[in-house]
Design a protein around this motif. Structure first.
Motif, short mmCIF file in Angstrom:
data_model
loop_
_atom_site.label_atom_id
_atom_site.label_comp_id
_atom_site.label_asym_id
_atom_site.label_seq_id
_atom_site.Cartn_x
_atom_site.Cartn_y
_atom_site.Cartn_z
N ILE A 88 0.84 -1.20 0.00
CA ILE A 88 0.00 0.00 0.00
C ILE A 88 0.87 1.25 0.00
CG2 ILE A 88 -1.61 1.35 1.41
CD1 ILE A 88 -2.88 -1.35 2.25
N SER A 89 1.99 1.20 0.78
CA SER A 89 2.91 2.34 0.78
C SER A 89 3.51 2.56 -0.61
CB SER A 89 4.02 2.11 1.81
OG SER A 89 3.48 1.99 3.11
N GLY A 94 0.97 3.88 -2.69
CA GLY A 94 0.78 5.30 -2.39
C GLY A 94 1.82 6.16 -3.10
N SER A 95 3.09 5.66 -3.02
CA SER A 95 4.15 6.41 -3.73
C SER A 95 3.90 6.43 -5.23
CB SER A 95 5.51 5.78 -3.41
OG SER A 95 5.78 5.82 -2.03
N LYS A 103 1.18 8.78 -5.90
CA LYS A 103 1.67 10.16 -5.89
C LYS A 103 2.40 10.49 -7.18
CE LYS A 103 2.06 10.60 -0.87
NZ LYS A 103 3.00 10.81 0.27
#
Length: 329
Positions: free
Chosen positions: A89-90, A93-94, A97
């Motif tokens: 998920i991180s 997320g990156s 972005k």
């Protein structure tokens, strides 16, 4: 109860290196045996309860330990999976972005592409209009081409007619040239007749006036100038022959003179004087400049050798000469 409480002894404690002692300040008083028995039973009961609780706990641990370990293992596994998912998920997320910036840039590009598409649509519309106009032009050209083919079929006949016309044109041009020459000749003859009617003689492109009244050389030259002419010059043997025959043996001034006794002979109309050729036209022994006063020439005899030098003050007939200039049409 207040008395009992008042009888409770004070408690003191001491601490050494290994033991902690708690004692009353005075030896406790002796207790009642029944009270001791009750305390003993209570202690035993408590011990039994604790033993039973401990056994129950051991049994529960023995029964629940595998399940607990499996649960812990599953929890660890799930935790690892959750951690991986969290990491994913991180990462997502990156990526989101990063992709958000890309999406914004893509949006700008899409706007530009839309603008380009609008421009392309406009160009396509213009091209379609141009194609329609071109089709109309092609149709017109096709019609014109059919007309051209029709004319091409007529070209051989037109060429034959053109050859005939060219031949006729050549004949017409020849006739026009002949007519122009005839017109020029007629005009020239008309001009000559007009001059002849005024007393002039025509010979090889020049008019000659043979005077009826004698004058001095200078007066004769002035008269000729007043008639747009000059005292005649002689440039050829044929002209000399024409002049002496027309003179008929009478004395006529010509336009040959010189400046003083030592000067050279020259023609008054600025015709170049050919000394070698003119030597054939002098009477033998002339010019002799008799009395150093014979500075003008005249025709004296009816022969090729007829020139004589004489005093310019003598009065002789004279011959004026002017070139033929066609009159204005």
């Amino acid at each position: 109860m207040k008395a009992a409480e008042s009888e409770v002894p004070d408690v003191h404690f001491s601490v050494d290196k290994q033991n902690i002692a708690l004692w009353p300040r005075e030896p406790p008083p002796k207790t009642d045996p029944s009270l001791v028995l009750r305390k003993s039973l209570t202690v035993r009961a408590a011990v039994i309860i604790l033993t039973l609780g401990l056994a129950t706990t051991i049994l529960l641990q023995a029964a629940l330990y595998p399940w607990f370990m499996r649960t812990i293992s599953e929890v660890k596994t799930n935790a690892q999976l959750l951690k991986g998912r969290v990491d994913n998920i991180s990462t997502l997320g990156s990526e989101i972005k990063r992709n958000r910036g890309g999406m914004e840039a893509t949006g700008i590009q899409v706007q530009k592409v839309n603008a380009s598409l609008d421009h392309v649509r406009s160009q396509i519309w213009k091209l379609e209009t141009g194609v329609k106009e071109a089709n109309a032009q092609i149709q017109m050209l096709t019609s014109s081409w059919e007309a051209v083919n029709h004319l091409n079929a007529q070209i051989p006949e037109l060429k034959r007619n053109l050859d005939k016309a060219s031949s006729l044109n050549a004949k017409v041009r020849e006739l026009q040239t002949s007519l122009e020459n005839i017109s020029k000749l007629l005009k020239q003859q008309n001009d000559i007749l007009q001059m002849v009617s005024q007393g002039w003689k025509y010979f090889k492109g020049n008019f000659y006036y043979f005077s009826k009244v004698p004058k001095t050389w200078y007066s004769a030259q002035q008269f000729c100038v007043s008639r747009n002419s000059q005292l005649t010059s002689v440039t050829s043997e044929s002209e000399q022959e024409f002049l002496y025959k027309m003179a008929g043996g009478l004395f006529y001034w010509i336009g040959l003179t010189k400046a003083g006794s030592e000067g050279d002979w020259y023609w008054v109309d600025d015709t170049p004087f050919n000394k070698v050729q003119s030597a054939r036209f002098w009477i033998p022994g002339e010019p002799n400049n008799a009395g150093n006063n014979e500075h003008c020439a005249n025709i004296k005899m009816s022969s090729l050798q007829s020139w004589n030098d004489a005093s310019c003050d003598n009065k002789f007939l004279f011959i004026c000469k002017r070139p033929y200039i066609p009159s204005e049409p």
